[in-house]
Write an enzyme that holds these catalytic residues in place. Structure first.
Site, PDB file in Angstrom:
ATOM      1  N   TYR A   1       4.330  62.427  24.945  1.00  8.58           N
ATOM      2  CA  TYR A   1       3.139  62.532  24.605  1.00  8.58           C
ATOM      3  C   TYR A   1       2.342  63.841  25.137  1.00  8.58           C
ATOM      4  O   TYR A   1       2.338  63.582  26.427  1.00  8.58           O
ATOM      5  CB  TYR A   1       2.093  61.460  24.633  1.00  8.58           C
ATOM      6  CG  TYR A   1       0.953  61.699  23.882  1.00  8.58           C
ATOM      7  CD1 TYR A   1       0.760  62.696  22.869  1.00  8.58           C
ATOM      8  CD2 TYR A   1       0.055  60.445  23.917  1.00  8.58           C
ATOM      9  CE1 TYR A   1      -0.699  62.611  22.524  1.00  8.58           C
ATOM     10  CE2 TYR A   1      -1.263  60.649  23.308  1.00  8.58           C
ATOM     11  CZ  TYR A   1      -1.570  61.368  22.424  1.00  8.58           C
ATOM     12  OH  TYR A   1      -2.724  61.724  21.875  1.00  8.58           O
TER      13      TYR A   1
ATOM     14  N   LYS B   1       5.363  63.866  20.867  1.00  8.99           N
ATOM     15  CA  LYS B   1       4.198  63.911  19.982  1.00  8.99           C
ATOM     16  C   LYS B   1       3.412  65.244  20.557  1.00  8.99           C
ATOM     17  O   LYS B   1       2.832  65.306  21.543  1.00  8.99           O
ATOM     18  CB  LYS B   1       3.388  62.746  20.261  1.00  8.99           C
ATOM     19  CG  LYS B   1       2.014  62.682  19.625  1.00  8.99           C
ATOM     20  CD  LYS B   1       1.163  61.290  19.752  1.00  8.99           C
ATOM     21  CE  LYS B   1      -0.440  61.723  18.918  1.00  8.99           C
ATOM     22  NZ  LYS B   1      -1.101  60.383  19.053  1.00  8.99           N
TER      23      LYS B   1
END
Length: 305
Positions: free
Chosen positions: A148, A176
């Protein structure tokens, strides 16, 4: 978890489509509304989501205790098991040893296909330190990792070369990508990806340009509100249908901007409550409930779709 199951979960993970990082619905008394969470999970999958994410930022994970986090994961795992949908679970920590322990707990849920692990925040290691952190986690995790990357929360910017290095690690399936915009590093990364490494849009408003650049999907809080249209956008770009994708992308970007006008997930929860999909719009401190103005503006954008 048996060794056979662990090996199965380390098979290459194909990441595509729209994954919805579910909010954590609360009752008026402030407890987790497990039935509403289960219904929400089914609703987004019915509407075309590829998978769901438990315990992301949108779930207010930082405000949940361990028993509540387990309850959320139990509910999401049950739904994904019933539906044959991929489940990603938020895990990790700023310290590597603590992150290892967090990931080890995921072995309790064989339905989990991946872990969403934030780049260490506040500590601000070097790019080499971030690489060493994820190399260690990839070695011990029972599931593949999705990095992330969200520098405006972590204070840790990573350029294309650093992200490419993470993507080359065995056991890292994707990122992400929530860099706050589209810049030279974004273009450079998507133009030269390691094999088997997927870039998933993480900034909702930039989904369409990232799909146009080759991203296979996204993890998007706004997709609670128009799941089918977000899935349609991903399908349109995959099919090369620019005439359909471009105007839909602009409309969904306007919806996303409205949904993020106040700290996430307050506005999303306000809209979901207005729609009767969760029992209460409440969020936990230090977040505050969304204003009526922000909820109304988001509903207007939703109606335009």
């Amino acid at each position: 978890m048996t060794q056979d199951i662990a090996r199965d979960l380390h098979l290459p993970l194909s990441l595509h489509g729209i994954h919805v990082p579910l909010v954590t619905p609360f009752t008026r008394a402030g407890d987790i509304a497990a039935e509403a969470l289960e219904a929400l999970a089914h609703e987004v999958l019915d509407a075309g989501a590829t998978g769901i994410v438990a315990l992301g930022t949108t779930a207010e994970t930082a405000t949940l205790d361990e028993a509540e986090r387990d309850l959320v994961t139990d509910v999401c795992a049950r739904v994904c098991g019933e539906r044959g949908a991929p489940l990603t679970v938020g895990a990790g920590a700023s310290g590597t040893r603590a992150a290892e322990a967090s990931l080890a707990r995921l072995a309790r849920w064989p339905q989990a296909r991946a872990a969403l692990v934030t780049v260490p925040s506040f500590v601000r290691p070097s790019a080499a330190g971030v690489l060493a952190h994820f190399a260690r986690l990839a070695e011990v995790s029972p599931v593949p990792l999705i990095v992330y990357h969200i520098p405006y929360r972590t204070g840790q910017p990573l350029d294309a070369a650093a992200l490419r290095g993470l993507g080359a690690l065995a056991g890292v399936a994707g990122v992400k990508y929530a860099g706050g915009g589209i810049d030279q590093d974004t273009v450079a990364l998507l133009g030269d990806l390691p094999a088997g490494f997927a870039v998933l849009a993480g900034d909702d408003a930039y989904l369409s340009p990232l799909l146009a650049l080759g991203a296979p999907g996204g993890i998007l809080a706004s997709a609670h509100l128009a799941t089918a249209r977000f899935a349609e956008l991903a399908d349109a770009w995959r099919a090369g249908d620019v005439a359909r994708a471009r105007p839909l992308g602009h409309a969904l970007a306007r919806l996303s901007a409205a949904a993020f006008a106040e700290p996430n997930p307050a506005v999303v929860k306000g809209v979901l409550h207005t729609q009767g999909r969760i029992p209460d719009p409440g969020v936990r401190l230090p977040l505050l409930p969304a204003s009526r103005t922000a909820v109304a503006a988001t509903l207007e954008r939703l109606a335009e779709l």
